[in-house]
Design an enzyme around this catalytic site. Sequence first.
Site, short mmCIF file in Angstrom:
data_model
loop_
_atom_site.label_atom_id
_atom_site.label_comp_id
_atom_site.label_asym_id
_atom_site.label_seq_id
_atom_site.Cartn_x
_atom_site.Cartn_y
_atom_site.Cartn_z
N CYS A 192 49.78 2.81 9.42
CA CYS A 192 50.05 3.80 8.38
C CYS A 192 48.90 4.79 8.24
CB CYS A 192 50.29 3.09 7.05
SG CYS A 192 50.63 4.20 5.67
N CYS B 138 59.93 11.08 -2.73
CA CYS B 138 59.01 10.02 -2.33
C CYS B 138 57.68 10.30 -3.01
CB CYS B 138 58.86 9.98 -0.81
SG CYS B 138 57.74 8.71 -0.22
N SER C 152 58.06 0.27 -3.87
CA SER C 152 57.71 -0.43 -2.65
C SER C 152 56.31 -0.99 -2.74
CB SER C 152 57.82 0.52 -1.45
OG SER C 152 57.44 -0.14 -0.26
N CYS D 285 58.02 8.19 6.84
CA CYS D 285 57.42 6.95 6.38
C CYS D 285 56.21 6.60 7.25
CB CYS D 285 58.46 5.84 6.45
SG CYS D 285 57.87 4.24 5.87
N CYS E 33 44.86 4.97 -0.17
CA CYS E 33 45.41 3.62 -0.30
C CYS E 33 44.38 2.61 0.20
CB CYS E 33 46.70 3.49 0.51
SG CYS E 33 47.49 1.86 0.35
N SER F 293 57.18 -4.52 1.55
CA SER F 293 56.83 -4.15 2.92
C SER F 293 56.36 -5.41 3.66
CB SER F 293 55.72 -3.09 2.91
OG SER F 293 56.19 -1.91 2.30
N LEU F 294 57.24 -5.95 4.47
CA LEU F 294 56.97 -7.21 5.16
C LEU F 294 56.34 -6.96 6.53
CD1 LEU F 294 57.49 -10.02 4.05
CD2 LEU F 294 59.62 -10.08 5.34
N HIS F 295 57.06 -6.26 7.39
CA HIS F 295 56.56 -5.77 8.68
C HIS F 295 56.18 -6.85 9.69
CE1 HIS F 295 56.75 -2.08 6.58
NE2 HIS F 295 55.59 -2.19 5.96
N GLY G 231 49.58 5.08 -1.42
CA GLY G 231 49.11 4.10 -2.38
C GLY G 231 49.98 2.86 -2.53
N GLU G 232 49.42 1.86 -3.20
CA GLU G 232 50.07 0.59 -3.51
C GLU G 232 50.40 0.57 -5.00
OE1 GLU G 232 51.73 -2.49 -4.40
OE2 GLU G 232 51.33 -2.49 -2.24
N GLU H 196 50.10 13.68 -1.58
CA GLU H 196 51.31 14.13 -0.92
C GLU H 196 52.54 13.57 -1.62
OE1 GLU H 196 51.63 13.99 3.27
OE2 GLU H 196 49.54 14.51 3.62
N CYS I 109 46.94 -0.67 6.08
CA CYS I 109 47.91 -1.14 7.07
C CYS I 109 47.68 -0.40 8.39
CB CYS I 109 49.34 -0.91 6.57
SG CYS I 109 49.73 -1.86 5.08
#
Length: 345
Positions: A123, A109, A193, A335, A116, A216-218, A163-164, A96, A120
């Site tokens: 997500c 984006c 990110s 997101c 991924c 990405s802390l969250h 993905g990372e 995507e 998380c």
Amino acid sequence: MIAVQPTSKPLLGASLPELTDWVQQQGQPAYRGKQLYQWIYQKGAKSLGEITVFPKQWRSQLEDVSIGRSTIHYRAVASDGTVKYLLKLADGQIIETVGIPTRDRLTVCVSSQVGCPMACDFCATGKGGFIRNLETHEIVDQVLTVQEDFDRRVSHIVFMGMGEPLLNAENAIAAIICLNRDVGIGQRMITLSTVGIPGRIRKLAERQLQITLAVSLHASNQSLREQLIPSAKAYSLEALLSECRDYVKATGRRVSFEYVLLSGVNDLPTHAIELANHLRGFQNHVNLIPYNPINEVDYQRPSPQQIQTFVDELEQRKIAVSVRYSRGLDADAACGQLRASKLES
């Protein structure tokens, strides 16, 4: 005529000198390298057969040489004009990407992996597991696809899709260099990110890119972060923030921290105070992202009052903060909502 020499990878992602070398290996004059470069990056050629300035006989020999473009498998338009694309790759995998237009800019984006591995909890992408890394050309292709579909120049890129990126750092960085050098997008208009992979932020700093690093802390403490981000068990919040401080020192670029607000989970005033204490002493900015719902979990988006209270607590402690309301919510393009969905079949 000299037979076409095989190429081990698609041509998209190659520089002008590399394309010039390639055409000369095919027995063609050097100036054809510039023609090839222009047709790939400016005219959006999907195959070498489309390049009408090439001799017809040579074009007929190039049928098996791939430029490296995907096909649009599905396209959904949200009420705010955001467009979500499912792109089919050469091996049939689906990724995507999202085009986000405003009056003054067009942001893409992009995804860096098929799926991924970070899983998380809030997500959608991580719920589907991990398949493989994307190649450089598959990342660059996403930007060209959106640019062509909108018939408008892309101005900004965010590596915030599937993905990372730092688990695919070699190809992600090669794509950034290509997008800057060949597509003409300034590095300062590109954001990468990451959830944070041990040692990778320091390695990224060594490249001295002028991109924006978004982490990405969250969560405001280690135990909560482990609850939301399973990989955090192997990478403490303290170690992650230490790498971020080193990144700022090495690059002179501030770090942005992404923080998805989950009602009653990580959005309390005590969390804001805890977060502020961690972020003192180096150049950074906090992007608060009110949660965008997915089917697999029952987290809730905070109320406007809860969001404002969190903002106020950070601002009182001199932390730069903004609230980012995601675009494309009604097309599952916001997101945290990206996935290889049922529409791929």
